[in-house]
Design a protein around this motif. Structure first.
Motif, PDB file in Angstrom:
ATOM      1  N   LEU A  15      56.909  70.408  30.355  1.00 48.72           N
ATOM      2  CA  LEU A  15      57.872  69.871  29.395  1.00 48.72           C
ATOM      3  C   LEU A  15      58.056  70.826  28.219  1.00 48.72           C
ATOM      4  O   LEU A  15      59.179  71.067  27.767  1.00 48.72           O
ATOM      5  CB  LEU A  15      57.426  68.496  28.904  1.00 48.72           C
ATOM      6  CG  LEU A  15      58.384  67.771  27.974  1.00 48.72           C
ATOM      7  CD1 LEU A  15      59.726  67.556  28.655  1.00 48.72           C
ATOM      8  CD2 LEU A  15      57.796  66.440  27.539  1.00 48.72           C
ATOM      9  N   ILE A  16      56.963  71.402  27.744  1.00 51.56           N
ATOM     10  CA  ILE A  16      57.049  72.384  26.656  1.00 51.56           C
ATOM     11  C   ILE A  16      57.879  73.586  27.098  1.00 51.56           C
ATOM     12  O   ILE A  16      58.726  74.074  26.350  1.00 51.56           O
ATOM     13  CB  ILE A  16      55.641  72.803  26.191  1.00 51.56           C
ATOM     14  CG1 ILE A  16      54.961  71.636  25.479  1.00 51.56           C
ATOM     15  CG2 ILE A  16      55.697  74.035  25.288  1.00 51.56           C
ATOM     16  CD1 ILE A  16      53.487  71.840  25.217  1.00 51.56           C
ATOM     17  N   LEU A  18      60.233  73.670  29.393  1.00 45.45           N
ATOM     18  CA  LEU A  18      61.627  73.243  29.505  1.00 45.45           C
ATOM     19  C   LEU A  18      62.290  73.198  28.137  1.00 45.45           C
ATOM     20  O   LEU A  18      63.395  73.715  27.947  1.00 45.45           O
ATOM     21  CB  LEU A  18      61.700  71.868  30.172  1.00 45.45           C
ATOM     22  CG  LEU A  18      63.094  71.285  30.364  1.00 45.45           C
ATOM     23  CD1 LEU A  18      63.902  72.150  31.314  1.00 45.45           C
ATOM     24  CD2 LEU A  18      63.006  69.866  30.885  1.00 45.45           C
ATOM     25  N   VAL A  19      61.621  72.610  27.157  1.00 46.99           N
ATOM     26  CA  VAL A  19      62.173  72.529  25.799  1.00 46.99           C
ATOM     27  C   VAL A  19      62.333  73.925  25.219  1.00 46.99           C
ATOM     28  O   VAL A  19      63.339  74.235  24.580  1.00 46.99           O
ATOM     29  CB  VAL A  19      61.275  71.634  24.905  1.00 46.99           C
ATOM     30  CG1 VAL A  19      61.662  71.760  23.444  1.00 46.99           C
ATOM     31  CG2 VAL A  19      61.354  70.192  25.361  1.00 46.99           C
ATOM     32  N   TRP A  20      61.363  74.807  25.452  1.00 53.23           N
ATOM     33  CA  TRP A  20      61.406  76.174  24.930  1.00 53.23           C
ATOM     34  C   TRP A  20      62.631  76.931  25.469  1.00 53.23           C
ATOM     35  O   TRP A  20      63.368  77.559  24.710  1.00 53.23           O
ATOM     36  CB  TRP A  20      60.122  76.900  25.295  1.00 53.23           C
ATOM     37  CG  TRP A  20      59.993  78.236  24.660  1.00 53.23           C
ATOM     38  CD1 TRP A  20      60.301  79.446  25.211  1.00 53.23           C
ATOM     39  CD2 TRP A  20      59.551  78.507  23.330  1.00 53.23           C
ATOM     40  NE1 TRP A  20      60.069  80.444  24.310  1.00 53.23           N
ATOM     41  CE2 TRP A  20      59.601  79.893  23.147  1.00 53.23           C
ATOM     42  CE3 TRP A  20      59.110  77.703  22.289  1.00 53.23           C
ATOM     43  CZ2 TRP A  20      59.236  80.499  21.962  1.00 53.23           C
ATOM     44  CZ3 TRP A  20      58.741  78.314  21.102  1.00 53.23           C
ATOM     45  CH2 TRP A  20      58.802  79.681  20.953  1.00 53.23           C
ATOM     46  N   PHE A  22      65.398  75.652  26.868  1.00 49.43           N
ATOM     47  CA  PHE A  22      66.617  74.989  26.416  1.00 49.43           C
ATOM     48  C   PHE A  22      66.905  75.334  24.954  1.00 49.43           C
ATOM     49  O   PHE A  22      68.042  75.615  24.586  1.00 49.43           O
ATOM     50  CB  PHE A  22      66.477  73.468  26.585  1.00 49.43           C
ATOM     51  CG  PHE A  22      67.714  72.715  26.210  1.00 49.43           C
ATOM     52  CD1 PHE A  22      68.826  72.734  27.037  1.00 49.43           C
ATOM     53  CD2 PHE A  22      67.785  72.009  25.023  1.00 49.43           C
ATOM     54  CE1 PHE A  22      69.987  72.048  26.699  1.00 49.43           C
ATOM     55  CE2 PHE A  22      68.932  71.324  24.668  1.00 49.43           C
ATOM     56  CZ  PHE A  22      70.034  71.349  25.506  1.00 49.43           C
ATOM     57  N   ARG A  23      65.867  75.353  24.110  1.00 48.99           N
ATOM     58  CA  ARG A  23      66.025  75.681  22.689  1.00 48.99           C
ATOM     59  C   ARG A  23      66.567  77.097  22.521  1.00 48.99           C
ATOM     60  O   ARG A  23      67.463  77.341  21.728  1.00 48.99           O
ATOM     61  CB  ARG A  23      64.682  75.535  21.978  1.00 48.99           C
ATOM     62  CG  ARG A  23      64.736  75.873  20.509  1.00 48.99           C
ATOM     63  CD  ARG A  23      63.346  75.708  19.879  1.00 48.99           C
ATOM     64  NE  ARG A  23      63.357  76.150  18.507  1.00 48.99           N
ATOM     65  CZ  ARG A  23      63.160  77.403  18.119  1.00 48.99           C
ATOM     66  NH1 ARG A  23      62.932  78.342  19.013  1.00 48.99           N
ATOM     67  NH2 ARG A  23      63.189  77.727  16.846  1.00 48.99           N
ATOM     68  N   GLN A  26      70.239  77.174  23.376  1.00 47.59           N
ATOM     69  CA  GLN A  26      71.053  76.528  22.352  1.00 47.59           C
ATOM     70  C   GLN A  26      71.146  77.374  21.078  1.00 47.59           C
ATOM     71  O   GLN A  26      72.204  77.426  20.448  1.00 47.59           O
ATOM     72  CB  GLN A  26      70.504  75.143  22.039  1.00 47.59           C
ATOM     73  CG  GLN A  26      70.735  74.144  23.158  1.00 47.59           C
ATOM     74  CD  GLN A  26      72.189  74.059  23.569  1.00 47.59           C
ATOM     75  OE1 GLN A  26      72.576  74.611  24.598  1.00 47.59           O
ATOM     76  NE2 GLN A  26      73.003  73.405  22.793  1.00 47.59           N
ATOM     77  N   GLU A 118      59.285  70.097  36.562  1.00 43.70           N
ATOM     78  CA  GLU A 118      58.778  69.113  35.598  1.00 43.70           C
ATOM     79  C   GLU A 118      58.798  67.706  36.185  1.00 43.70           C
ATOM     80  O   GLU A 118      57.841  66.950  36.028  1.00 43.70           O
ATOM     81  CB  GLU A 118      59.600  69.169  34.313  1.00 43.70           C
ATOM     82  CG  GLU A 118      59.185  68.186  33.267  1.00 43.70           C
ATOM     83  CD  GLU A 118      57.759  68.354  32.790  1.00 43.70           C
ATOM     84  OE1 GLU A 118      57.201  67.372  32.279  1.00 43.70           O
ATOM     85  OE2 GLU A 118      57.178  69.446  32.942  1.00 43.70           O
TER      86      GLU A 118
END
Length: 127
Positions: A15-16, A18-20, A22-23, A26, A118
């Protein structure tokens, strides 16, 4: 160590990641600056298409390099050609070609792979 705990840790790390990713995407989309990059070489790494090596200068004059896949540069790109890239002025290492940055997120192979991975980790952790 309990296998459920291991699965939970792996799911959290996924999850970390994936967020990294995606961030990063963006941030480049939101505050990215477009500049011309010069393709200075193509590398062939086994199967698949070439990797294009690009160099560009930031607004403050720093020379940066990055790489792009065949699908992230215009068709027919060769050494010496120009490719438009977008980079984050706060962190010029966050860079991607304009073609890649305009691609919808659901068409991004790296994000799709991370999401599938994930989901699989979460399913295993919740069993």
């Amino acid at each position: 160590m309990d296998s459920d705990l291991v699965h939970l840790i792996l799911a959290t790390l996924g999850l970390i990641a994936l967020v990294w990713v995606f961030r990063k995407r963006q941030l480049v989309r939101a505050r990215g600056v477009e500049v011309d990059a010069r393709c200075y070489d193509r590398e062939w790494r086994g199967q698949g298409g070439p990797t294009f090596l690009l160099s560009f200068r930031t607004e403050d004059g720093r020379k940066m390099t990055c790489s792009a896949t065949e699908g992230e540069v215009p068709p027919g790109t060769r050494a010496g050609d120009t490719v438009v890239v977008r980079y984050d002025p706060a962190d010029p290492g966050r860079v991607e070609t304009v073609i890649a940055s305009r691609r919808p997120l659901w068409k991004r192979g790296d994000l799709i792979g991370l999401v599938v991975f994930e989901v699989a980790l979460i399913v295993v952790a919740l069993r």
